[in-house]
Design a protein around this motif. Structure first.
Motif, PDB file in Angstrom:
ATOM      1  N   CYS A 239      -5.203  -3.499  12.167  1.00 58.08           N
ATOM      2  CA  CYS A 239      -4.524  -2.213  12.339  1.00 58.08           C
ATOM      3  C   CYS A 239      -3.872  -1.818  11.022  1.00 58.08           C
ATOM      4  N   SER A 240      -3.947  -0.559  10.739  1.00 57.23           N
ATOM      5  CA  SER A 240      -3.311  -0.009   9.547  1.00 57.23           C
ATOM      6  C   SER A 240      -2.095   0.791   9.958  1.00 57.23           C
ATOM      7  N   THR A 241      -1.157   0.897   9.065  1.00 51.64           N
ATOM      8  CA  THR A 241      -0.001   1.751   9.306  1.00 51.64           C
ATOM      9  C   THR A 241      -0.351   3.170   8.850  1.00 51.64           C
ATOM     10  N   PRO A 242       0.373   4.169   9.321  1.00 47.48           N
ATOM     11  CA  PRO A 242       0.147   5.519   8.821  1.00 47.48           C
ATOM     12  C   PRO A 242       0.296   5.608   7.302  1.00 47.48           C
ATOM     13  N   GLU A 243       1.234   4.880   6.744  1.00 43.44           N
ATOM     14  CA  GLU A 243       1.451   4.902   5.298  1.00 43.44           C
ATOM     15  C   GLU A 243       0.233   4.334   4.552  1.00 43.44           C
ATOM     16  N   GLU A 244      -0.355   3.251   5.097  1.00 43.32           N
ATOM     17  CA  GLU A 244      -1.552   2.676   4.482  1.00 43.32           C
ATOM     18  C   GLU A 244      -2.719   3.662   4.554  1.00 43.32           C
ATOM     19  N   TYR A 245      -2.868   4.311   5.715  1.00 43.99           N
ATOM     20  CA  TYR A 245      -3.933   5.305   5.871  1.00 43.99           C
ATOM     21  C   TYR A 245      -3.784   6.427   4.852  1.00 43.99           C
ATOM     22  N   LEU A 246      -2.586   6.981   4.733  1.00 44.86           N
ATOM     23  CA  LEU A 246      -2.367   8.098   3.815  1.00 44.86           C
ATOM     24  C   LEU A 246      -2.627   7.696   2.371  1.00 44.86           C
ATOM     25  N   ALA A 247      -2.249   6.483   1.991  1.00 45.76           N
ATOM     26  CA  ALA A 247      -2.510   6.004   0.636  1.00 45.76           C
ATOM     27  C   ALA A 247      -4.015   5.874   0.398  1.00 45.76           C
ATOM     28  N   LEU A 248      -4.749   5.340   1.365  1.00 45.77           N
ATOM     29  CA  LEU A 248      -6.206   5.225   1.253  1.00 45.77           C
ATOM     30  C   LEU A 248      -6.866   6.596   1.211  1.00 45.77           C
ATOM     31  N   GLU A 249      -6.391   7.512   2.031  1.00 44.53           N
ATOM     32  CA  GLU A 249      -6.989   8.848   2.126  1.00 44.53           C
ATOM     33  C   GLU A 249      -6.865   9.604   0.807  1.00 44.53           C
TER      34      GLU A 249
END
Length: 87
Positions: free
Chosen positions: A8-18
């Motif tokens: 599972c990813s956190t929203p912060e990790e997702y936004l950084a990847l995006e």
């Protein structure tokens, strides 16, 4: 027998990847899913929705954004890169 481990990813990790990704994705319940590319038929529809939204909201405090703007939907926890976003 092998088992798949889902992370599972956190929203912060997702936004950084995006921000660095070469393709668009969306975030649902800790999982990141790649989004399909737009089709030739899809692009004029999205452009028309953008244009009409801008015209309808011209005299309001709302702002209209194109598809490069990711949006977090607070009640659901979903983050997605919609074609057109009005805020």
């Amino acid at each position: 027998m092998s088992s798949l481990v889902k992370t599972c990813s956190t929203p912060e990790e997702y936004l950084a990847l995006e921000r660095e990704a070469e393709y668009k994705s969306e975030y649902i319940n800790g999982q990141i899913y790649a989004m399909s590319e737009a089709s030739r038929e899809h692009n004029p529809i999205a452009a028309n929705v953008l244009s009409e939204s801008q015209a309808l909201l011209r005299d309001s405090p709302c702002e209209v954004y194109m598809s490069d703007m990711c949006v977090g939907v607070s009640p659901t926890g979903i983050y997605t890169c919609s074609n057109v976003v009005a805020v």
